[in-house]
Enzyme design. Structure first.
Site, PDB file in Angstrom:
ATOM      1  N   CYS A  93       0.830  -1.206   0.000  1.00 40.52           N
ATOM      2  CA  CYS A  93       0.000   0.000   0.000  1.00 40.52           C
ATOM      3  C   CYS A  93       0.867   1.261   0.000  1.00 40.52           C
ATOM      4  O   CYS A  93       1.514   1.540  -1.002  1.00 40.52           O
ATOM      5  CB  CYS A  93      -0.979  -0.043   1.162  1.00 40.52           C
ATOM      6  SG  CYS A  93      -2.439   0.945   0.837  1.00 40.52           S
ATOM      7  N   TYR A  94       0.947   1.986   1.119  1.00 44.16           N
ATOM      8  CA  TYR A  94       1.831   3.162   1.139  1.00 44.16           C
ATOM      9  C   TYR A  94       3.243   2.732   0.717  1.00 44.16           C
ATOM     10  O   TYR A  94       3.946   3.464   0.018  1.00 44.16           O
ATOM     11  CB  TYR A  94       1.872   3.778   2.547  1.00 44.16           C
ATOM     12  CG  TYR A  94       2.650   5.087   2.634  1.00 44.16           C
ATOM     13  CD1 TYR A  94       2.009   6.308   2.473  1.00 44.16           C
ATOM     14  CD2 TYR A  94       4.024   5.085   2.888  1.00 44.16           C
ATOM     15  CE1 TYR A  94       2.712   7.500   2.555  1.00 44.16           C
ATOM     16  CE2 TYR A  94       4.738   6.278   2.971  1.00 44.16           C
ATOM     17  CZ  TYR A  94       4.084   7.484   2.807  1.00 44.16           C
ATOM     18  OH  TYR A  94       4.783   8.657   2.890  1.00 44.16           O
ATOM     19  N   ASP A 246       2.505 -14.437  31.517  1.00 47.02           N
ATOM     20  CA  ASP A 246       3.734 -13.718  31.161  1.00 47.02           C
ATOM     21  C   ASP A 246       4.770 -13.777  32.288  1.00 47.02           C
ATOM     22  O   ASP A 246       5.930 -14.117  32.064  1.00 47.02           O
ATOM     23  CB  ASP A 246       3.450 -12.249  30.831  1.00 47.02           C
ATOM     24  CG  ASP A 246       2.438 -12.099  29.709  1.00 47.02           C
ATOM     25  OD1 ASP A 246       2.203 -13.108  29.005  1.00 47.02           O
ATOM     26  OD2 ASP A 246       1.885 -11.009  29.548  1.00 47.02           O
TER      27      ASP A 246
HETATM   28  N1  GLN Z   1      -2.437   6.979   2.205  1.00 47.17           N
HETATM   29  C1  GLN Z   1      -2.232   6.072   1.120  1.00 47.17           C
HETATM   30  C2  GLN Z   1      -3.504   5.936   0.274  1.00 47.17           C
HETATM   31  O1  GLN Z   1      -4.565   6.375   0.677  1.00 47.17           O
HETATM   32  C3  GLN Z   1      -1.803   4.694   1.648  1.00 47.17           C
HETATM   33  C4  GLN Z   1      -2.877   3.988   2.394  1.00 47.17           C
HETATM   34  C5  GLN Z   1      -2.384   2.727   3.071  1.00 47.17           C
HETATM   35  O2  GLN Z   1      -1.192   2.468   3.166  1.00 47.17           O
HETATM   36  N2  GLN Z   1      -3.318   1.957   3.626  1.00 47.17           N
HETATM   37  O3  GLN Z   1      -3.443   5.396  -0.804  1.00 47.17           O
END
Ligand code: GLN
Length: 542
Positions: A93-94, A246
């Protein structure tokens, strides 16, 4: 410190490690967890980590998702040195957008946001460098995946090819043509992507060639060696145990490593479960051979709690502070005794059962003003007593701690125990805590847990207890009018304790528990079941 001049070995120095760089996604820790479940060791560090400051080399790097947009001013960016490490990279993603940004700044806001399920079409290349098809190898041509993004790539970066598409995302998966770099727009770490674990395995095992050797039996040997080196030949360690999984696992590990030079202390605060101090003493000393001192401070605690009616926070504070006082007094006694004996040195260390989620919580990337959580509880102890902290579980997730406990021969019952709060039954007695209220709450709780275990539901439930409400209701018992108290049962299911749902017991079960409590616990004439989820409720009642 280490006696022979070498630094104690940390897991990332001996196990092949996949480094997860966290850009602040709520799922980042799950990437690490999924890899560990595949027996591949993985650690998470914030995305701001300078790679030149790492004292070890990862086998591969995963860039997580995150709430920012790569093109925004102030958005976090990975240390560009990651592209010179010469190891495989996977951007999620990001992370995908970050890889693309680095290769030509071709990311922008999409017209359509995409949240939830999507269907992925895999594109196989069967040519060029052999690694291109590796990520989706063995997976079906159409995959269900989970998306959560608003930005998208405007076009393919130079030297990359498309390896997957969805109807809304033409670049749902990309791979570099020469280097083992991949980016995917969806989240393989969440369970909504059913084949996600296989994809992570393809990356970690087939592409990075990480060995799947992270097991608790390997960890045990290594950790014992590490503790011995850290503590030295004569060093002594003290630590509190609670009867929970733990602290018991940490204590057993210390006992295996340094024997009686580890001193466990159980403070009986008068608000433990029914017969708890006795049971913990039996298990820890007789079965596990741990050097344990039980301090009965129940009168002191109950004396201080007397008259505290409407302020749950005060209860918590009294119990927390008194615990530290009692522990410190006991530690002094043990330290004095140790100083008088010739075979051992001073007590230098304090054992703490910190787990990896606490570590992650303190390092995870929360934007430019990252806050670091401190261990406020032990801070005072460390300073007053000039102690250093030893945390043998700080690399482990809870399920790994349980597995480790089993390896160390800790009884099954204890390994799978529900969590129990530090202030104990005091925060399950709403209103004033008196010896008789403690008796009622304990007996009712004990019946409830007994019945849950008898019905085979204990492991299905994450936490269960009986609480005593500070009200009286009218009932009829043996033809006589009674005016007695009310017990509220609470049982929840949760995976992370952040959100929870009440457990759907069947009517017969509740009937049985209610009948037993009213019959067997003097002072109770009614039983109710708490059907509040979290949020808005909390798991405990105070
Ligand atoms: N902010 C980025 C987007 O909206 C990445 C989102 C994410 O990593 N979930 O595409």
């Amino acid at each position: 410190m280490a006696t022979n001049g070498e630094l104690p070995i940390e897991p990332h120095k001996t196990f092949d490690t996949i480094l997860v760089l966290d850009f602040g996604s709520q799922y980042s820790h799950l990437i690490t967890r999924r890899l560990r479940e595949l027996n591949v060791y993985s650690e998470m560090l914030p995305c701001t980590q300078k790679l030149s400051e790492l004292s070890w080399k990862p086998k591969g790097v995963i860039l997580s998702g995150g709430p920012y947009s790569v093109y925004e001013k102030g958005a976090p960016h990975v240390d560009p040195a990651v592209f010179d490490l010469n190891v495989p990279l996977l951007g999620i993603c990001y992370g995908l957008q970050e890889i693309a940004w680095h290769h030509g700044k071709n990311v922008l806001a999409g017209e359509k946001r995409e949240y939830g399920h999507a269907y992925l079409d895999i594109q196989r290349h069967n040519s060029g460098a052999g690694h291109i098809d590796e990520l989706f190898k063995g997976l079906e041509d159409n995959l269900e995946v989970w998306m959560s993004h608003g930005d998208k790539l405007s076009h393919l970066p130079d030297s990359f090819v498309t390896i997957a598409t969805t109807s809304n995302a033409p670049f749902a998966g990309i791979a570099h043509t020469e280097k083992p770099y991949y980016g995917i727009q969806f989240h393989p770490e969440v369970t909504h992507t059913p084949r996600g674990t296989q994809l992570l395995k393809n990356f970690a095992v087939n592409v990075c060639r990480a060995e799947q050797n992270w097991t608790m039996s390997k960890f045990v040997d290594q950790e014992i060696t590490r503790i011995r080196k850290l503590v030295g030949e004569k060093g002594q360690v003290i630590g509190a145990v609670s009867g929970g999984v733990d602290s018991t696992v940490a204590a057993k590990l210390m006992q295996e490593a340094i024997g009686d030079r580890f001193h466990a202390v159980l403070v009986d605060n008068g608000v433990l479960r029914l017969n708890e101090a006795q049971i913990v003493k039996e298990t820890l000393t007789k079965h596990l051979g741990i050097n344990l001192t039980v301090v009965d401070a129940s009168e002191r605690f109950l004396g201080l709690l007397k008259g505290v009616k409407d302020d749950p926070e005060r209860k918590r504070k009294i119990i927390g502070n008194t615990f530290i006082e009692v522990f410190q007094e006991e530690a002094k006694k043990i330290a004095d005794a140790a100083a008088g004996s010739s075979k051992a040195g001073e007590i230098e260390w304090l054992l703490q059962g910190t787990l990896y989620p606490d570590v992650i919580e303190s390092i995870s990337f929360k934007g430019p003003s990252a806050t670091i959580k401190t261990h406020h509880n032990v801070g005072g102890l460390l300073e007053n007593m000039h102690l250093k902290l030893i945390e043998p579980l700080r690399e482990l997730f809870k399920d790994e701690v349980r597995e480790l406990g089993t390896q160390l021969g800790i009884p099954e019952d204890l390994v799978w125990r529900h969590p129990f709060p530090g202030p104990g039954i005091a925060i399950r007695i709403l209103g004033e805590v008196t010896p008789d209220q403690v008796r009622i709450a304990r007996e009712a709780d004990n019946i409830f847990i007994e019945e849950i275990k008898a019905a085979g539901l204990y492991r299905d439930i994450s936490q269960a207890f009986a609480a005593l409400l500070p009200v009286k209701a009218v009932g009829v018992m043996g033809d006589k009018r009674v005016h007695d108290q009310v017990i509220a049962l609470r049982a929840v299911q949760t995976t992370d304790f952040m959100t929870a749902d009440w457990y759907p017991f069947d009517g017969q079960f509740l009937k049985r528990v209610s009948r037993r409590i009213v019959n067997e616990v003097k002072g109770v004439c009614r039983v109710v079941y708490d059907i509040t989820s979290k949020p808005p409720g909390t798991i405990e009642m105070e």
